[in-house]
Scaffold this motif. Sequence first.
Motif, PDB file in Angstrom:
ATOM      1  N   SER A  13       3.058  10.194   2.945  1.00 43.90           N
ATOM      2  CA  SER A  13       2.173   9.165   2.304  1.00 43.90           C
ATOM      3  C   SER A  13       0.687   9.701   2.673  1.00 43.90           C
ATOM      4  O   SER A  13       0.387  10.201   3.724  1.00 43.90           O
ATOM      5  CB  SER A  13       2.253   8.005   2.672  1.00 43.90           C
ATOM      6  OG  SER A  13       1.278   7.084   2.679  1.00 43.90           O
ATOM      7  N   ARG A  14      -0.187   9.610   1.677  1.00 42.72           N
ATOM      8  CA  ARG A  14      -1.707  10.121   2.128  1.00 42.72           C
ATOM      9  C   ARG A  14      -2.330   8.964   2.786  1.00 42.72           C
ATOM     10  O   ARG A  14      -3.448   9.199   3.682  1.00 42.72           O
ATOM     11  CB  ARG A  14      -2.387  10.088   0.660  1.00 42.72           C
ATOM     12  CG  ARG A  14      -1.937  11.304  -0.099  1.00 42.72           C
ATOM     13  CD  ARG A  14      -2.388  11.309  -1.403  1.00 42.72           C
ATOM     14  NE  ARG A  14      -2.182  10.372  -2.270  1.00 42.72           N
ATOM     15  CZ  ARG A  14      -2.216  10.292  -3.597  1.00 42.72           C
ATOM     16  NH1 ARG A  14      -2.931  11.111  -4.122  1.00 42.72           N
ATOM     17  NH2 ARG A  14      -1.773   9.160  -4.474  1.00 42.72           N
ATOM     18  N   ILE A  28       0.853  -1.329   0.176  1.00 43.97           N
ATOM     19  CA  ILE A  28      -0.171  -0.047  -0.188  1.00 43.97           C
ATOM     20  C   ILE A  28       0.829   1.399   0.066  1.00 43.97           C
ATOM     21  O   ILE A  28       0.521   2.043  -0.805  1.00 43.97           O
ATOM     22  CB  ILE A  28      -0.928   0.055   1.239  1.00 43.97           C
ATOM     23  CG1 ILE A  28      -2.018  -1.194   0.894  1.00 43.97           C
ATOM     24  CG2 ILE A  28      -1.514   1.374   1.413  1.00 43.97           C
ATOM     25  CD1 ILE A  28      -2.548  -1.203   2.334  1.00 43.97           C
ATOM     26  N   LEU A  29       1.916   1.086   0.863  1.00 44.66           N
ATOM     27  CA  LEU A  29       2.909   2.553   0.861  1.00 44.66           C
ATOM     28  C   LEU A  29       3.439   2.685  -0.503  1.00 44.66           C
ATOM     29  O   LEU A  29       3.599   3.803  -1.016  1.00 44.66           O
ATOM     30  CB  LEU A  29       3.952   2.262   2.052  1.00 44.66           C
ATOM     31  CG  LEU A  29       4.975   3.203   1.908  1.00 44.66           C
ATOM     32  CD1 LEU A  29       4.595   4.560   2.318  1.00 44.66           C
ATOM     33  CD2 LEU A  29       6.213   2.945   2.900  1.00 44.66           C
ATOM     34  N   GLY A  30       3.932   1.498  -1.203  1.00 45.48           N
ATOM     35  CA  GLY A  30       4.660   1.772  -2.489  1.00 45.48           C
ATOM     36  C   GLY A  30       3.725   2.042  -3.547  1.00 45.48           C
ATOM     37  O   GLY A  30       4.055   3.079  -4.168  1.00 45.48           O
ATOM     38  N   VAL A  31       2.394   1.736  -3.551  1.00 45.13           N
ATOM     39  CA  VAL A  31       1.398   2.158  -4.359  1.00 45.13           C
ATOM     40  C   VAL A  31       1.204   3.644  -4.329  1.00 45.13           C
ATOM     41  O   VAL A  31       0.906   4.243  -5.188  1.00 45.13           O
ATOM     42  CB  VAL A  31       0.235   1.243  -4.233  1.00 45.13           C
ATOM     43  CG1 VAL A  31      -0.940   1.847  -5.239  1.00 45.13           C
ATOM     44  CG2 VAL A  31       0.320  -0.006  -4.764  1.00 45.13           C
ATOM     45  N   ASP A  32       1.059   3.795  -3.123  1.00 47.12           N
ATOM     46  CA  ASP A  32       0.608   5.462  -2.826  1.00 47.12           C
ATOM     47  C   ASP A  32       2.051   6.250  -3.270  1.00 47.12           C
ATOM     48  O   ASP A  32       1.680   7.045  -3.465  1.00 47.12           O
ATOM     49  CB  ASP A  32       0.429   5.674  -1.391  1.00 47.12           C
ATOM     50  CG  ASP A  32       0.252   7.037  -1.122  1.00 47.12           C
ATOM     51  OD1 ASP A  32      -0.721   7.512  -1.629  1.00 47.12           O
ATOM     52  OD2 ASP A  32       0.791   7.873  -0.282  1.00 47.12           O
ATOM     53  N   LYS A  50       3.910   9.766  -7.669  1.00 46.86           N
ATOM     54  CA  LYS A  50       4.989  10.057  -8.637  1.00 46.86           C
ATOM     55  C   LYS A  50       6.268  10.438  -7.819  1.00 46.86           C
ATOM     56  O   LYS A  50       7.161  11.275  -8.260  1.00 46.86           O
ATOM     57  CB  LYS A  50       4.817  11.035  -9.679  1.00 46.86           C
ATOM     58  CG  LYS A  50       3.552  10.873 -10.460  1.00 46.86           C
ATOM     59  CD  LYS A  50       3.228  11.602 -11.670  1.00 46.86           C
ATOM     60  CE  LYS A  50       2.381  11.730 -12.623  1.00 46.86           C
ATOM     61  NZ  LYS A  50       2.242  10.474 -13.059  1.00 46.86           N
ATOM     62  N   LYS A  51       6.508   9.863  -6.642  1.00 43.68           N
ATOM     63  CA  LYS A  51       7.521   9.961  -5.855  1.00 43.68           C
ATOM     64  C   LYS A  51       8.643   8.757  -6.107  1.00 43.68           C
ATOM     65  O   LYS A  51       8.765   7.886  -5.102  1.00 43.68           O
ATOM     66  CB  LYS A  51       7.433  10.086  -4.300  1.00 43.68           C
ATOM     67  CG  LYS A  51       6.455  11.409  -4.186  1.00 43.68           C
ATOM     68  CD  LYS A  51       6.141  11.434  -2.627  1.00 43.68           C
ATOM     69  CE  LYS A  51       5.384  12.607  -2.242  1.00 43.68           C
ATOM     70  NZ  LYS A  51       5.231  12.768  -0.813  1.00 43.68           N
ATOM     71  N   ARG A  52       9.183   8.562  -7.229  1.00 45.07           N
ATOM     72  CA  ARG A  52       9.943   7.592  -7.630  1.00 45.07           C
ATOM     73  C   ARG A  52      11.226   7.364  -6.758  1.00 45.07           C
ATOM     74  O   ARG A  52      11.638   6.194  -6.345  1.00 45.07           O
ATOM     75  CB  ARG A  52      10.626   7.659  -9.152  1.00 45.07           C
ATOM     76  CG  ARG A  52      11.517   6.532  -9.352  1.00 45.07           C
ATOM     77  CD  ARG A  52      10.616   5.360  -9.517  1.00 45.07           C
ATOM     78  NE  ARG A  52      11.609   4.309  -9.691  1.00 45.07           N
ATOM     79  CZ  ARG A  52      11.751   3.652 -10.819  1.00 45.07           C
ATOM     80  NH1 ARG A  52      11.043   3.885 -11.804  1.00 45.07           N
ATOM     81  NH2 ARG A  52      12.537   2.594 -10.874  1.00 45.07           N
ATOM     82  N   TYR A  53      11.709   8.458  -6.469  1.00 48.03           N
ATOM     83  CA  TYR A  53      13.011   8.134  -5.511  1.00 48.03           C
ATOM     84  C   TYR A  53      12.748   7.771  -4.106  1.00 48.03           C
ATOM     85  O   TYR A  53      13.255   7.145  -3.304  1.00 48.03           O
ATOM     86  CB  TYR A  53      13.948   9.745  -5.507  1.00 48.03           C
ATOM     87  CG  TYR A  53      14.349  10.076  -6.823  1.00 48.03           C
ATOM     88  CD1 TYR A  53      15.230   9.369  -7.265  1.00 48.03           C
ATOM     89  CD2 TYR A  53      13.996  11.045  -7.460  1.00 48.03           C
ATOM     90  CE1 TYR A  53      16.065   9.610  -8.380  1.00 48.03           C
ATOM     91  CE2 TYR A  53      14.488  11.524  -8.532  1.00 48.03           C
ATOM     92  CZ  TYR A  53      15.523  10.591  -9.348  1.00 48.03           C
ATOM     93  OH  TYR A  53      16.170  10.976 -10.404  1.00 48.03           O
TER      94      TYR A  53
END
Length: 313
Positions: A253-254, A144-148, A153-156
């Motif tokens: 993260s939202r 979930i964190l990764g998807v968010d 668009k926070k690639r880094y």
Amino acid sequence: MKNPAKIFSSFNAADTVVIVFLLSLTVLNLLFYNSVKEWQINSAFNLTLIALILITASQDKNNPSWIWEQIHLWYLVPFVFIVFKELHTMIDPIRGMTYDETLIQIDRFLFGTDPTKVLYKISNPLLTEILQIVYGTFFFLPVILGVDLKLQKKRYEFDYSAFIIVFGFILSFIGYILVPAVGPRFTLHNFGMNNIEMPGLAVTDFLRSIVNGAEGITRGVSNPAAVVQRDCFPSGHTQMTLLVIFLSVKFKSRARWFFIINGTLLIFATVYLRYHYVADLIGGMIFMILTLTTGKYLYRFLSRNNKDIFTAS
């Protein structure tokens, strides 16, 4: 034939620590081949997985496409579970002992009693149902964190979080090897009475069966404690949940309030549901700090990102 240096240059930081850990597990399998019955399967699988990572990383860099990018981003999810299952075949044959009694004594030194027995006094079906569901969300939290982060668009930030999460899992796996333990549901309580003593409402028994199956306990096994995964210390649920909470707050993260609330309940559930001693939770907190402090410098060393991820927001 491709230049090896060119292949290695396609690795990100997470690829590197995964490959090093897989090679380390392969060495362990070879060293203890007399004890680990599955050493040939484990070794072959590890080398195959390394080859697949090499191909994926190389394709993602040299022949970029959406599908290769997604495989490269998300292969870490099945990797964690696959290696968890491999350790099931290795830890008890290699170590042949558990440290449950030591962990029990630590809890009794700190609290004068066994925390799981104290919490049993407040147990009720509704609370048990809620906490068993929350406990079952554990493996979804990093995803979930990764998807968010990807949607923002926070690639880094995604790359750093993925590295920290997989590095944290690897450290917890090392902890399982060093301090094997089965947990209070086997040592302080009657495992066979768990569903009767701590019933839920609708899905508790089903969710417990999933956890049991993931840890090697099949239906009808005569001695569950003999076959269950030695995965109590440190509490990976505590360590990884705290890491997700930290990263979600750091990178805004939202879903951070969900992680904070759900994560707090999840950590409490590890003891309430008899999966862990409090000593395991303390170990998980220590391993979380170790992951962040050493992981930051290791990421700086391995990563070729130019952005200063440690001041990113």
